[in-house]
Every structure is written in structure tokens, then in C-alpha cells.
Design an enzyme around this catalytic site. Structure first.
Site, short mmCIF file in Angstrom:
data_model
loop_
_atom_site.label_atom_id
_atom_site.label_comp_id
_atom_site.label_asym_id
_atom_site.label_seq_id
_atom_site.Cartn_x
_atom_site.Cartn_y
_atom_site.Cartn_z
N SER A 93 0.84 -1.22 0.00
CA SER A 93 0.00 0.00 0.00
C SER A 93 0.87 1.26 0.00
CB SER A 93 -0.90 0.07 1.23
OG SER A 93 -1.40 -1.16 1.56
N ASP A 136 6.59 2.85 6.78
CA ASP A 136 6.61 2.18 5.47
C ASP A 136 6.64 3.20 4.33
OD1 ASP A 136 4.09 3.01 6.30
OD2 ASP A 136 3.06 1.17 5.78
O1 PMV Z 1 2.18 -4.73 9.31
P1 PMV Z 1 3.27 -3.84 8.87
O2 PMV Z 1 4.41 -4.56 8.28
O3 PMV Z 1 2.83 -2.68 8.05
O4 PMV Z 1 3.92 -3.18 10.18
C1 PMV Z 1 3.16 -2.51 11.12
C2 PMV Z 1 4.06 -1.85 12.11
C3 PMV Z 1 3.31 -1.18 13.25
O5 PMV Z 1 4.30 -0.52 14.05
C4 PMV Z 1 2.61 -2.21 14.11
C5 PMV Z 1 2.29 -0.16 12.76
C6 PMV Z 1 2.88 1.11 12.20
O6 PMV Z 1 2.20 1.77 11.40
O7 PMV Z 1 4.01 1.48 12.55
#
Ligand code: PMV
Length: 304
Positions: A93, A136
């Protein structure tokens, strides 16, 4: 036609705590999502995403960027292509959102600074799915290996190019937002305990940043083990993740942990070159799927 791509990511240290303002370490991976933009004769804006039925992120990216740049789009087609599926948790995403904004910027001949791509993508993603720390989006935008806090307008890049990682996929798709909410409930119920865990994780992130830069992989592995213990305490690990982590450790990995929200998706392990194959075989023998990817990949870029 313009084509722009952005990388997926692997969270190395600090998941969940990063949502509450603590730092994390994330690396961009050499699996990418690309978005092409071209002119068409039709009136509207078409989105074609052959590998996914979900166009919400591209739609939000279009809405955010066109509003910000005050341009009207007519007769445009955006087409997405991905090296990986959304089920592995590599951040499809965020990568598609960043690539779409980058591609539109190039198409309209704008020189959009990376900081602006990041901010627009952050807002687009918040519109679609609510919260999230944006780690991300940072990885998709800047690439490399990053020390990230959600208040940073530009994360700090560190050298993670030679990190010897093995990645094992559980085969289970995790729902990030559900897990984030579960941790939030836990924090409401016992804020002292959860805050203590978050502070301890933040300490590990700072140590890991130094050890990654020194290339002290044995210590990085130990720090992963510690981080995994805290994630277990938060209740976000799963039987399958634990099975793959134990298998990797038993085969001689320096350390291993889940990567991302938990509940499924992938685990990561730090291993020496001599035993990489043994660790990979052990992960497969316990029902995981080894995924071959390299860390420290470049951020958003124009490919064509
Ligand atoms: O599920 P992923 O790989 O997008 O990782 C989420 C990581 C969290 O710290 C739990 C949420 C976030 O947005 O940082």
C-alpha cells in the site's frame, strides 16, 4: 508515458512502539511496485491494477496530489505492477501510494521534493486506513535503511547494505490495524507495563542502529531476540511465527524476530554466510516459505 517505482519494506526493530512516537529501524527491499501514467482519449482518470482489486490507495494518491498541485486531470490512465503480493506484508500500500504520487509528479513535469511526496503519501494513507506510523511510507520514499520517528520530516539514513538477513513467510496474512488496536487496548488496560515495554524497545532500536553501522551482526541478532521477547509480551506473536523463529535459532541464526505488526506475515533472522542454507532449510521444514530479497534498496525513482 512515465513509469515510477517505489520499494517495499521490512521492519527491522521497533514495531508497535513506533506508533507511540518511539523510533524504529526499517529497510527498503529490492521488490518494488511501479505505477505508469499515460494520456488517453477518454475524459476521466482510469486506474488499472491487474494484481489487486483494491485501488483505494491509488485513488487517494491521485486525489491528494492533484489537489495539492492544483491541476485538473483529464484523460489519464494509471497502471500498477508489483513484484510482490499484498499478502506478505512488504508494504504494497505504501509503495503503490508513493509510486503513484511520484509518477503523477513526473507526468505533470513537477519537481516534487521527497519530503513532499512523503507528506502527500502519508495523508493519502491516513485517509484510506486511518492511523499508522508512516515508517513504510518513509522506506518507500527515501529507500535505504532508516532510523525513523513519526515526528521526523526526514528520517536518518544508516548503512544497512550488508545486513545478512533471512526472511521466512508464515503464509498467514496479518491485519495490521487489528493488531495495532489490540496493543492500544492492552495499553489502556495497563499503561505502565506497556509504556515500559515501549521504552525498552526504543533502547534496543538505538543499540541496534549502532551495531548495524558497525556490522556487528552477532549483537544485532541478540538485540532481535530481545525485541522479540517484548513483542511476545505485547501479545502480537503467533504460534507459526514462533515455530519459524525457533527453527531459525536452532539452526544457528544469531537472532530472529517477527517483522511488522505480528500475527502472521514474515519473520526475519540474522545469520552468518556459512549457515544461511541450514537456516533456510530449517524455516522451510517448519512450514515457512523463504523469500529471497535484499535490504537497503533505493527509494522512489523514475524508471521510464
Ligand atoms: O504490518 P506492517 O508490516 O505494516 O507493520 C506494522 C508496524 C506497526 O508498528 C505495528 C504499525 C505502524 O504503522 O508502525
Amino acid at each position: 508515458m512515465v513509469t515510477v517505482s517505489a520499494p517495499g519494506k521490512l521492519l527491522l526493530f521497533g514495531e508497535h512502539a513506533v506508533v507511540y512516537g518511539h523510533p524504529c529501524l526499517v529497510t527498503a527491499i529490492d521488490s518494488r511496485v511501479s505505477v505508469s501514467v499515460e494520456k488517453t482519449d477518454s475524459e476521466g482518470v482510469q486506474v488499472e491494477s491487474p494484481q489487486s482489486t483494491d485501488t483505494r490507495f491509488v485513488d487517494a494518491a491521485i486525489a491528494k496530489s492533484l489537489t495539492a498541485w492544483n491541476v485538473t486531470a483529464r484523460g489519464l490512465r494509471l497502471r500498477t505492477a508489483s513484484d510482490f503480493t499484498s499478502s506478505v506484508g512488504f508494504g504494497s500500500s505504501s509503495a503503490v501510494t508513493v509510486a503513484a504520487i511520484g509518477a503523477l509528479g513526473e507526468f505533470f513535469g513537477k519537481k516534487i521534493p521527497l519530503g513532499e511526496i512523503f507528506q502527500l503519501a502519508r495523508q493519502a494513507i491516513v485517509d484510506v486506513q486511518g492511523g499508522g506510523s508512516g515508517f513504510d511510507v518513509a522506506a518507500a520514499t527515501w529507500g535505504g535503511t532508516l532510523f525513523y520517528e513519526k515526528t521526523m520530516s526526514k528520517p536518518e539514513g544508516i548503512d544497512g547494505s550488508s545486513m545478512p538477513l533471512v526472511i521466512g513467510y508464515t503464509g498467514v496474512k496479518a491485519d495490521t490495524m487489528t493488531l495495532v488496536q489490540e496493543v492500544a487496548k492492552k495499553k489502556d488496560a495497563d499503561s505502565q507495563k506497556v509504556n515500559r515495554i515501549f521504552s525498552a524497545i526504543a533502547g534496543l532500536v538505538t543499540d541496534a542502529k549502532a551495531k548495524i553501522q558497525e556490522g556487528d551482526w552477532e549483537r544485532v541478532g541478540r538485540l532481535m531476540d530481545f525485541n522479540q521477547e517484548y513483542l511476545r509480551d505485547l501479545g502480537v506473536s503467533s504460534e507459526k511465527l514462533e515455530a519459524l523463529i525457533s527453527a531459525a535459532k536452532a539452526a544457528g541464526a544469531w537472532g530472529a524476530k517477527l517483522s511488522g505488526a505480528g500475527g502472521g506475515d514474515c519473520m526475519i533472522a540474522v545469520v552468518s554466510a556459512e549457515i544461511r542454507l541450514e537456516v533456510e532449510q530449517a524455516i522451510e521444514a517448519s512450514g515457512g516459505q523463504v523469500i529471497h530479497i535484499l535490504p537497503n534498496a533505493p527509494g522512489v525513482r523514475r524508471d521510464a
